[in-house]
Design a protein around this motif. Sequence first.
Motif, PDB file in Angstrom:
ATOM      1  N   LYS A  17       0.857  -1.190   0.000  1.00  0.00           N
ATOM      2  CA  LYS A  17       0.000   0.000   0.000  1.00  0.00           C
ATOM      3  C   LYS A  17       0.887   1.233   0.000  1.00  0.00           C
ATOM      4  CE  LYS A  17      -3.768   0.242   2.434  1.00  0.00           C
ATOM      5  NZ  LYS A  17      -4.748   0.392   3.532  1.00  0.00           N
ATOM      6  N   ILE A  19       2.076   4.651   0.876  1.00  0.00           N
ATOM      7  CA  ILE A  19       1.799   5.486   2.050  1.00  0.00           C
ATOM      8  C   ILE A  19       2.393   6.896   1.925  1.00  0.00           C
ATOM      9  CG2 ILE A  19       1.507   3.543   3.621  1.00  0.00           C
ATOM     10  CD1 ILE A  19       4.387   4.124   4.635  1.00  0.00           C
ATOM     11  N   LYS A  20       3.316   7.084   0.976  1.00  0.00           N
ATOM     12  CA  LYS A  20       3.928   8.409   0.795  1.00  0.00           C
ATOM     13  C   LYS A  20       4.391   8.526  -0.653  1.00  0.00           C
ATOM     14  CE  LYS A  20       7.799  11.186   2.558  1.00  0.00           C
ATOM     15  NZ  LYS A  20       8.938  11.184   3.498  1.00  0.00           N
ATOM     16  N   ASP A  37       4.050   0.267   2.043  1.00  0.00           N
ATOM     17  CA  ASP A  37       3.946  -0.600   3.223  1.00  0.00           C
ATOM     18  C   ASP A  37       3.657  -2.025   2.765  1.00  0.00           C
ATOM     19  OD1 ASP A  37       3.415  -1.870   5.623  1.00  0.00           O
ATOM     20  OD2 ASP A  37       1.730  -0.585   6.165  1.00  0.00           O
ATOM     21  N   ILE A  43       8.413  -1.199   5.289  1.00  0.00           N
ATOM     22  CA  ILE A  43       8.174  -0.134   4.311  1.00  0.00           C
ATOM     23  C   ILE A  43       9.369  -0.106   3.368  1.00  0.00           C
ATOM     24  CG2 ILE A  43       7.907   2.351   3.991  1.00  0.00           C
ATOM     25  CD1 ILE A  43       6.517   2.333   6.779  1.00  0.00           C
ATOM     26  N   ILE A  60      -1.906   7.694  -2.815  1.00  0.00           N
ATOM     27  CA  ILE A  60      -1.890   7.391  -1.388  1.00  0.00           C
ATOM     28  C   ILE A  60      -2.990   6.370  -1.072  1.00  0.00           C
ATOM     29  CG2 ILE A  60      -2.173   8.342   0.945  1.00  0.00           C
ATOM     30  CD1 ILE A  60       0.430   9.210  -0.402  1.00  0.00           C
ATOM     31  N   ASN A  61      -2.619   5.337  -0.341  1.00  0.00           N
ATOM     32  CA  ASN A  61      -3.495   4.225   0.071  1.00  0.00           C
ATOM     33  C   ASN A  61      -3.886   3.281  -1.066  1.00  0.00           C
ATOM     34  OD1 ASN A  61      -3.543   4.859   2.845  1.00  0.00           O
ATOM     35  ND2 ASN A  61      -5.061   6.456   2.431  1.00  0.00           N
TER      36      ASN A  61
END
Length: 110
Positions: A17, A19-20, A37, A43, A60-61
């Motif tokens: 996923k 995340i940044k 992630d 990560i 993101i996500n």
Amino acid sequence: MFISYSDFEKIEIHVGKVIKVEEFPQAKKPAYKLWIDFGDLGIKKSSAQITKLYDQEKLINRLILAVTNFPPRQIANFISEVLVLGVVLDDGEVILIQPDRDVAVGKRVL
């Protein structure tokens, strides 16, 4: 050329996923820096040339698939630890591959 299933099993593809996301102006071709992630794998960072088809905020996500057992590779001033998988279109743009359902990060693809 054919490979055996045991050869394929050596490639570790996992669900992650995002995340940044950051711009990556030092890259030769337009790219983003991604932090992904992978659950128990941690990560990991990756460089992805997906700037034309994806906005940073929409990444993101997002669940993605990535090869997690290639050696790290330096791209400009950034170490890319995983290879995010995508479909290369005729114009060279990349469409990300992702699960069609919500699954736990870190799950392996076979």
